[in-house]
Design a protein around this motif. Sequence first.
Motif, PDB file in Angstrom:
ATOM      1  N   VAL A 191      22.960  60.760  -2.383  1.00  0.00           N
ATOM      2  CA  VAL A 191      23.012  59.970  -1.157  1.00  0.00           C
ATOM      3  C   VAL A 191      23.939  58.780  -1.372  1.00  0.00           C
ATOM      4  O   VAL A 191      23.823  58.056  -2.364  1.00  0.00           O
ATOM      5  CB  VAL A 191      21.617  59.466  -0.735  1.00  0.00           C
ATOM      6  N   LEU A 196      12.583  54.643  -2.790  1.00  0.00           N
ATOM      7  CA  LEU A 196      13.489  54.904  -3.899  1.00  0.00           C
ATOM      8  C   LEU A 196      13.356  53.821  -4.952  1.00  0.00           C
ATOM      9  O   LEU A 196      12.968  52.688  -4.652  1.00  0.00           O
ATOM     10  CB  LEU A 196      14.938  54.966  -3.404  1.00  0.00           C
ATOM     11  N   LYS A 211       7.737  57.050  -4.921  1.00  0.00           N
ATOM     12  CA  LYS A 211       8.464  56.323  -5.956  1.00  0.00           C
ATOM     13  C   LYS A 211       7.639  56.083  -7.221  1.00  0.00           C
ATOM     14  O   LYS A 211       8.178  55.703  -8.263  1.00  0.00           O
ATOM     15  CB  LYS A 211       8.968  54.990  -5.396  1.00  0.00           C
ATOM     16  N   PHE A 258      21.747  58.101  -6.196  1.00  0.00           N
ATOM     17  CA  PHE A 258      21.751  57.256  -5.007  1.00  0.00           C
ATOM     18  C   PHE A 258      22.705  56.089  -5.224  1.00  0.00           C
ATOM     19  O   PHE A 258      22.657  55.408  -6.249  1.00  0.00           O
ATOM     20  CB  PHE A 258      20.353  56.716  -4.685  1.00  0.00           C
ATOM     21  N   THR A 260      15.207  52.314   2.134  1.00  0.00           N
ATOM     22  CA  THR A 260      15.131  52.836   0.761  1.00  0.00           C
ATOM     23  C   THR A 260      13.837  52.430   0.058  1.00  0.00           C
ATOM     24  O   THR A 260      13.784  52.378  -1.168  1.00  0.00           O
ATOM     25  CB  THR A 260      16.333  52.319  -0.039  1.00  0.00           C
ATOM     26  N   ILE A 293      14.423  57.505   3.091  1.00  0.00           N
ATOM     27  CA  ILE A 293      14.924  58.391   2.035  1.00  0.00           C
ATOM     28  C   ILE A 293      13.900  58.411   0.909  1.00  0.00           C
ATOM     29  O   ILE A 293      13.352  57.376   0.531  1.00  0.00           O
ATOM     30  CB  ILE A 293      16.267  57.894   1.465  1.00  0.00           C
ATOM     31  N   SER A 294      13.656  59.586   0.348  1.00  0.00           N
ATOM     32  CA  SER A 294      12.754  59.702  -0.793  1.00  0.00           C
ATOM     33  C   SER A 294      13.171  60.914  -1.620  1.00  0.00           C
ATOM     34  O   SER A 294      14.242  61.490  -1.386  1.00  0.00           O
ATOM     35  CB  SER A 294      11.307  59.834  -0.326  1.00  0.00           C
ATOM     36  N   ARG A 295      12.349  61.291  -2.601  1.00  0.00           N
ATOM     37  CA  ARG A 295      12.527  62.526  -3.351  1.00  0.00           C
ATOM     38  C   ARG A 295      11.578  63.575  -2.782  1.00  0.00           C
ATOM     39  O   ARG A 295      10.434  63.252  -2.420  1.00  0.00           O
ATOM     40  CB  ARG A 295      12.210  62.305  -4.832  1.00  0.00           C
ATOM     41  N   PHE A 327      16.909  64.819  -2.837  1.00  0.00           N
ATOM     42  CA  PHE A 327      16.529  63.754  -1.915  1.00  0.00           C
ATOM     43  C   PHE A 327      16.094  64.378  -0.590  1.00  0.00           C
ATOM     44  O   PHE A 327      16.609  65.422  -0.178  1.00  0.00           O
ATOM     45  CB  PHE A 327      17.708  62.817  -1.648  1.00  0.00           C
ATOM     46  N   GLU A 381      17.461  55.130  -9.462  1.00  0.00           N
ATOM     47  CA  GLU A 381      17.290  56.428  -8.813  1.00  0.00           C
ATOM     48  C   GLU A 381      18.608  57.184  -8.947  1.00  0.00           C
ATOM     49  O   GLU A 381      19.554  56.945  -8.190  1.00  0.00           O
ATOM     50  CB  GLU A 381      16.941  56.240  -7.337  1.00  0.00           C
TER      51      GLU A 381
END
Length: 461
Positions: A150, A321, A121, A364, A318, A114-116, A132, A361
């Motif tokens: 999320v 994140l 990060k 999340f 994660t 999971i990231s943006r 996300f 974050e």
Amino acid sequence: MTETALPVAVIGGGPVGLAAAAHLRSRGLPVKVYEAGTSVGTNIRDWGHVRVFTPWRYCVDPAATKLLERQGWRLPSADVFPTGSDIVANYLEPLAATPELAEVVETGARVTAISRQGLDKVVNRGREQRPFVLLVKTAEGVRRELAKAVIDASGTWANPNPLGASGLPATGEAEFVDRIAYGIPEVLGRDRALYAGKATLVVGAGHSAANALLDLVRLAKTDPATRAIWATRSTNLVRIYGGGDADQLPARGELGAETRNLVESGQVPLLSGFAITSIQEVEGRIVVGGETAEGPRTIGPVDRIIAATGQRPDLLLTRELRLDLDPWLESTRALGPLIDPNEHSCGSVPPHGHRELTHLEPGFFTVGIKSYGRAPTFLLLTGYEQVRSIAAALAGDRAAADNVQLVLPETGVCTTTFSVEGAEGVGCCGGPAPKAADACCLADSVAKGEGNIGCGCGVAA
């Protein structure tokens, strides 16, 4: 698709993950549930033979129940104690099949990262405005999907602690993984052939270890060549032996007394204070090496090992994140002091909701047993209240989100998983039938590698 139209991604199709989806749908929010297994409740199926120690009425979420009742579903006999398989077949599967959830639950879909969107990060600017991005692995390959928020309800069941006392795998552990069972094997059922007539080392000082020992001794009554050996890192077994007849939870006291009797009668050899460091093969069997206060020791040869050493959260998911984790529990930092097992039991954990579960974050959240990291004090009803609060917050209803109300039983660390014939009338952790304030206890002493699941209505919720 605009960010406002993006769904809330829920990772995990267990009791708490599906409850999160039910609460979100009840508030009109779009949601997508990703379940890594081939069906909902996959982790629970792994311990489906275990009967939980709270009745049906405390194993279901209110929002989920409303969805089910619209389809004519009725709660199974409220005072009956289901097995894990019962919970999947009679609650989770019908819930996932309701019109509200059937279209949003995808099985065989493992979220691997999971990231943006467009940012790692390290980048600050514009972070909160980016959706996300999730990497989702399926049989067809890996795809990217976007979400406005999320909720990670993926649990810890699939990430067991190693046998090594340092928290690292023992030397040789990976090599002999096919002879090690992590969790709760069905010794008297599907796994019988693996243990009948064999010598098995049970590792762990929790009640899951006691359950395995008792099952192995029962198996030995029909196959006398079956042997059990017990090893614990701890030298203080008061937590598992309990107070006997004086225990406020009679069934827990009974389990402790039975386990103590196995040792004192000589039926099960015990080596306490044994820190495992290595596993090696000697003439086709395995020998386990370790350290004691008196110096190096070995156990064996044995044929198999049951590792009742608990689980831990998978933090690789994660990695991109910005999480603010408690340094030793691996829960959210705000939640850590509230659930510290050095200070709290299952029943004394204060009510908590979206504020305590929020990370650096925004958007999340980690919920369910994974939200507690390595702490052993998680209760299933706590998870249901977590997701109710988070769903309200995501819907903009801050009054409801902040109004966290949950009364939990003060029972110490709830840790009983042993089978009970005619278990009606048994409550959380094997105690008396629960009152309205009682809850399903999920976790045994998963902290510090001592134990597995405990009484409750699900695992990796």
